[in-house]
Design a protein around this motif. Structure first.
Motif, PDB file in Angstrom:
ATOM      1  N   PHE A  73      13.997  13.290   3.322  1.00 29.97           N
ATOM      2  CA  PHE A  73      14.123  12.673   1.998  1.00 29.97           C
ATOM      3  C   PHE A  73      13.052  13.290   1.110  1.00 29.97           C
ATOM      4  O   PHE A  73      12.095  12.657   0.703  1.00 29.97           O
ATOM      5  N   GLN A  92      16.356  15.016  -2.595  1.00 29.34           N
ATOM      6  CA  GLN A  92      16.951  13.707  -2.298  1.00 29.34           C
ATOM      7  C   GLN A  92      16.359  12.612  -3.200  1.00 29.34           C
ATOM      8  O   GLN A  92      17.087  11.710  -3.635  1.00 29.34           O
ATOM      9  N   TRP A 134      18.602  10.381  -5.730  1.00 25.32           N
ATOM     10  CA  TRP A 134      18.544   8.923  -5.644  1.00 25.32           C
ATOM     11  C   TRP A 134      18.206   8.303  -6.992  1.00 25.32           C
ATOM     12  O   TRP A 134      18.835   7.328  -7.422  1.00 25.32           O
TER      13      TRP A 134
END
Length: 387
Positions: free
Chosen positions: A77, A81, A85
């Motif tokens: 992450f 990412q 998000w």
């Protein structure tokens, strides 16, 4: 009994709750403060730096040595990412010239409002003013406005923050409930105390630009600030770990010139011109750099060039822990398995700044809190599914 309880409503805790609730589990968030994400909101006051848009290797290298499992968690992450998000929460982002990523709104509040709305839609229950007070058998004890509350959950995610900024909720008092697995906190990304002489008072608040700072093997061209209490700012924060561990701080006042070039400039005839004016003229040193040279260089040596290229900045150590942007120390990584679960307490996972790792400023800290919160939340959901 609820499936998962998350203690702490900063970025790590909120992310853990989000990914766990997405798995269809019942999730409770408990936070000691009257409202959530207080340190997150404070970080957004000067522009919410969510992450650093850079390739994986330099991004991970910024965290220093880490266990392979934690490196994998951060890589899973990473910047791409995090940006994806944030955009799913309606945040339009932009990347600055140094690779730092910000919401166009700059503040943290629009993102936080959208995030809390998502959690509410997922059925997450949020309790504020619930302070964790340790264990009661296998259950969790909380002090609340309505008196003590005891909660039992199949899995627990602890996202309790570090030990700085107590007024925002990160007071480190949770360490008393996990004493066997905690390394004492130390300040990170902090300023350093300097006992300035009187002649420096006119420069308090002034930025120090066009310098290169070094400590140990680290070097940065970042700016710093002279304050009444010492020296601080991004350039110092980038070196703060090395300085905390004893490396001296050295400042190059003319980083775009070689030592030979500085020596040649100083050798130019100055006639009746004062040394200060000569330095200003031939090296273009501004008043702040000239003041630092006088503060730490007097009495001047016969050969001034080496001092200009490597001026030792004497300090009296870090500013107090509660003034630090973040902290080192916390739950030891060897006390956790690859899923961030405590070896000594199966079903209890840890995430965020309460872990004993250290991130520089520039988006790394928030990104890592999100990544570890995600890992802990997913692992907690997997733990529940197996029960």
């Amino acid at each position: 009994m609820t499936d998962i309880i998350v203690i702490g409503a900063g970025p790590a805790g909120l992310m853990a709750a989000e990914v766990a609730a997405t798995q269809g589990l019942s999730v409770i968030i408990a936070d000691a403060m009257p409202s959530v994400g207080r340190k997150f909101l404070m970080a957004g006051k000067s522009g919410l730096n969510l992450t650093k848009d850079e390739p994986s290797e330099p991004y991970l290298a910024a965290f220093g040595p880490l266990p392979d499992s934690l490196r994998a968690t951060l890589a899973a992450f990473g910047p791409a990412q995090v940006m994806d998000w944030a955009e799913t929460l309606g945040q339009t982002l932009f990347t600055g010239s140094t690779g730092r990523v910000f919401p166009k709104a700059m503040k943290a509040s629009p993102l936080l409002r959208a995030w809390l709305a998502r959690l509410n839609a997922l059925g997450v229950t949020l309790h504020t003013r619930w302070r964790w007070a340790g264990w009661q058998g296998d259950a969790l004890l909380f002090q609340t406005p309505d008196g003590p509350q005891v909660i039992t959950a199949t899995a627990v995610v602890l996202a309790l923050g570090g030990g700085s900024w107590a007024r925002l909720g990160s007071d480190g008092t949770w360490t008393q409930y996990l004493p066997e697995v905690v390394t004492p906190f130390a300040p990170a990304n902090m300023g350093f105390v300097v006992d300035w002489s009187v002649h420096m008072t006119g420069h308090f608040g002034a930025p120090v630009k066009a310098v290169e700072l070094s400590a140990g093997r680290l070097t940065t061209r970042g700016e710093c600030i002279i304050s009444a209490r010492g020296i601080e700012g991004g350039g110092v924060y980038a070196l703060s770990r090395a300085m905390r561990e004893g490396a001296p701080l050295v400042m190059d006042l003319a980083p775009d010139r070689t030592l030979a070039q500085v020596s040649a400039a100083l050798a130019r005839p100055r006639g009746k011109t004062s040394l200060t004016n000569h330095l200003r003229k031939v090296l273009r040193l501004d008043p702040v750099r000239l003041a630092l040279l006088a503060e730490f260089g007097m009495p001047y040596p016969a050969d001034l060039a080496p001092l200009i290229k490597a001026l030792p900045i004497r300090h009296a150590g870090p500013r107090p822990l509660d003034e630090a942007i973040s902290t080192a120390g916390g739950v030891r990584l060897d006390a956790l398995d690859d899923d961030l679960m405590l070896h000594q307490r199966p079903g209890v996972f840890c995430a965020g700044e309460m872990l004993d790792w250290e991130a520089p400023t520039g988006g790394y800290l928030i990104s890592a809190c999100l990544a570890t919160g995600r890992r802990a939340g997913l692992a907690a959901a997997e733990y529940v599914a197996k029960r």
